[in-house]
Design a protein around this motif. Structure first.
Motif, PDB file in Angstrom:
ATOM      1  N   VAL A 168     138.589 -25.927  -3.602  1.00  0.00           N
ATOM      2  CA  VAL A 168     138.596 -24.611  -2.955  1.00  0.00           C
ATOM      3  C   VAL A 168     139.888 -23.902  -3.331  1.00  0.00           C
ATOM      4  N   GLU A 169     139.741 -22.744  -3.950  1.00  0.00           N
ATOM      5  CA  GLU A 169     140.903 -21.955  -4.344  1.00  0.00           C
ATOM      6  C   GLU A 169     140.918 -20.666  -3.535  1.00  0.00           C
ATOM      7  N   ARG A 196     135.532 -22.470   2.442  1.00  0.00           N
ATOM      8  CA  ARG A 196     135.636 -23.902   2.713  1.00  0.00           C
ATOM      9  C   ARG A 196     134.340 -24.480   3.284  1.00  0.00           C
ATOM     10  N   SER A 197     133.668 -23.730   4.149  1.00  0.00           N
ATOM     11  CA  SER A 197     132.410 -24.241   4.728  1.00  0.00           C
ATOM     12  C   SER A 197     131.338 -24.402   3.656  1.00  0.00           C
ATOM     13  N   LEU A 198     131.266 -23.425   2.731  1.00  0.00           N
ATOM     14  CA  LEU A 198     130.311 -23.521   1.632  1.00  0.00           C
ATOM     15  C   LEU A 198     130.645 -24.710   0.737  1.00  0.00           C
ATOM     16  N   ALA A 199     131.931 -24.926   0.481  1.00  0.00           N
ATOM     17  CA  ALA A 199     132.361 -26.042  -0.357  1.00  0.00           C
ATOM     18  C   ALA A 199     131.981 -27.386   0.256  1.00  0.00           C
ATOM     19  N   SER A 200     132.147 -27.508   1.565  1.00  0.00           N
ATOM     20  CA  SER A 200     131.813 -28.770   2.229  1.00  0.00           C
ATOM     21  C   SER A 200     130.312 -29.038   2.208  1.00  0.00           C
ATOM     22  N   ILE A 241     128.195 -27.941  -0.145  1.00  0.00           N
ATOM     23  CA  ILE A 241     127.858 -28.303  -1.533  1.00  0.00           C
ATOM     24  C   ILE A 241     128.209 -29.775  -1.794  1.00  0.00           C
ATOM     25  N   LYS A 242     129.369 -30.196  -1.296  1.00  0.00           N
ATOM     26  CA  LYS A 242     129.820 -31.573  -1.506  1.00  0.00           C
ATOM     27  C   LYS A 242     128.888 -32.569  -0.831  1.00  0.00           C
ATOM     28  N   SER A 243     128.428 -32.244   0.400  1.00  0.00           N
ATOM     29  CA  SER A 243     127.546 -33.169   1.125  1.00  0.00           C
ATOM     30  C   SER A 243     126.136 -33.195   0.547  1.00  0.00           C
ATOM     31  N   LYS A 244     125.650 -32.030   0.095  1.00  0.00           N
ATOM     32  CA  LYS A 244     124.282 -31.958  -0.429  1.00  0.00           C
ATOM     33  C   LYS A 244     124.163 -32.536  -1.838  1.00  0.00           C
ATOM     34  N   LEU A 245     125.106 -32.167  -2.711  1.00  0.00           N
ATOM     35  CA  LEU A 245     125.007 -32.541  -4.131  1.00  0.00           C
ATOM     36  C   LEU A 245     125.859 -33.737  -4.503  1.00  0.00           C
ATOM     37  N   ASN A 246     126.740 -34.163  -3.571  1.00  0.00           N
ATOM     38  CA  ASN A 246     127.588 -35.324  -3.809  1.00  0.00           C
ATOM     39  C   ASN A 246     128.460 -35.136  -5.056  1.00  0.00           C
ATOM     40  N   VAL A 247     129.144 -33.997  -5.126  1.00  0.00           N
ATOM     41  CA  VAL A 247     130.042 -33.699  -6.251  1.00  0.00           C
ATOM     42  C   VAL A 247     131.403 -33.291  -5.688  1.00  0.00           C
ATOM     43  N   ASP A 248     132.419 -33.414  -6.528  1.00  0.00           N
ATOM     44  CA  ASP A 248     133.767 -33.002  -6.122  1.00  0.00           C
ATOM     45  C   ASP A 248     133.881 -31.488  -6.192  1.00  0.00           C
ATOM     46  N   VAL A 249     134.422 -30.872  -5.140  1.00  0.00           N
ATOM     47  CA  VAL A 249     134.546 -29.418  -5.062  1.00  0.00           C
ATOM     48  C   VAL A 249     135.985 -29.052  -4.731  1.00  0.00           C
TER      49      VAL A 249
END
Length: 334
Positions: free
Chosen positions: A18-19, A2-6, A8-16
């Motif tokens: 988490v499974e 989840r931390s990696l997903a957040s 990625i979302k803040s840096k690249l501004n894409v929908d992520v």
């Protein structure tokens, strides 16, 4: 995660999304050995671990074998072998010229090409056999043959016995075999480059293309390199020296061997090398990941850009005037 997903979302501004792994999957992986023994697949836990270890090792062997079977690695080895043969031939030629020069020293300055020199020595032996007709049969021009024949008559070299001439001829024969091996290797590299990297070959030829692949460590590595790195492949020492000392970095590496680079004027070479490296980056990526042939298009674009650069920069750029700081003279103390 989840931390990696957040992040990625803040840096690249894409929908992520988490499974998380399922609970059943976590339990199964934690008890896989016990379950395998319980179902009778293995005798005990140690047997199961040994089997999984063997499977993992076999998979690793298969991957290593697959990587080793890449044809670009074959090309890299072939071009390095060609370079080794060239070094050996230069050593052999230098030794033959010094050795036979004791008998016919004038031939050294009259025949520049090593292979021609070695073939003449091997075929004719003693300088008394250097006749005009025989020299023409061996490939010399009539004017050159006359000069060599006249030099043989007036030669100041020492007389050697038959055993000396025989040993020199045997040495020459070994060198001629190496020349034949080199030609065969060139044809081999040319054929393999058609298979491995036809677009790179279309731009720079088989030998230079193979040398670039070898320096990059493989076609895949070259395909992942930026064009600026491809531009200076082979000039790593000069590049690191420039970074260390702050001097100007090199403008080209082995791509200097391309006729468009070394055949251009000094102030045009850097720009042409940059264009060539850009086209090589595209060619390497297409060869590695697509397999489509676009060599003719790339060559056409390269020709047009080189022509444009040569017309635009016909004259050298004005020299920068560096003002020297005046040093104050110190007076002598009396």
């Amino acid at each position: 995660n989840r931390s990696l997903a957040s992040r990625i979302k803040s840096k690249l501004n894409v929908d992520v999304n988490v499974e998380s792994p399922s609970k059943a999957g976590i339990i199964f992986r934690s008890k896989i050995y016990d379950l395998a023994v319980k179902e009778g697949i293995f005798k005990d836990v140690n047997d199961a671990r040994e089997w999984i270890h063997e499977v993992s090792m076999e998979l690793a062997r298969m991957r290593v074998k697959k990587a080793s079977e890449k044809r670009d690695l074959v090309v890299a080895q072939a071009i390095m072998t060609l370079d080794d043969i060239d070094k050996t031939l230069n050593l052999f030629a230098s030794r033959i010229r010094e050795w036979y020069g004791l008998h016919f020293p004038e031939l050294n300055r009259l025949v520049d090409k090593h292979e021609t020199y070695i073939r003449l020595v091997n075929e004719l032996g003693r300088r008394d056999n250097f006749k005009v007709k025989r020299l023409i049969e061996l490939g010399l021009s009539e004017s050159k043959a006359k000069k060599v024949a006249e030099a043989a008559i007036k030669s100041m070299g020492a007389e050697l016995n038959d055993e000396d001439i025989k040993k020199i001829s045997e040495f020459c024969n070994r060198a001629i075999r190496l020349y034949e091996m080199r030609k065969s290797l060139e044809k081999y590299i040319d054929a393999v480059m058609d298979e491995v990297a036809p677009n790179v070959k279309a731009l720079v030829g088989s030998l230079l293309g193979a040398r670039l692949i070898a320096l990059a460590g493989g076609l895949d590595n070259m395909a992942r390199m930026p064009s600026s790195t491809i531009q200076v492949l082979g000039a790593e020492k000069a590049l690191f020296r420039a970074l260390r000392t702050g001097t100007n970095p090199p403008k080209h590496g082995v791509i200097f061997q391309h006729p468009y680079v070394h055949g251009s004027k000094r102030w045009q070479r850097g720009k042409i090398a940059r264009v060539l490296a850009g086209k090589l980056a595209i060619a390497a990526r297409v060869d590695a990941f697509s397999g489509k042939y676009i060599g003719n298009e790339l060559r056409k674009d390269l020709d047009a850009r080189v022509k444009e650069i040569r017309e635009k920069y016909k004259s050298p750029p004005p020299k920068k005037i560096v003002k020297k700081r005046r040093r104050r003279k110190r007076g002598r103390r009396g």
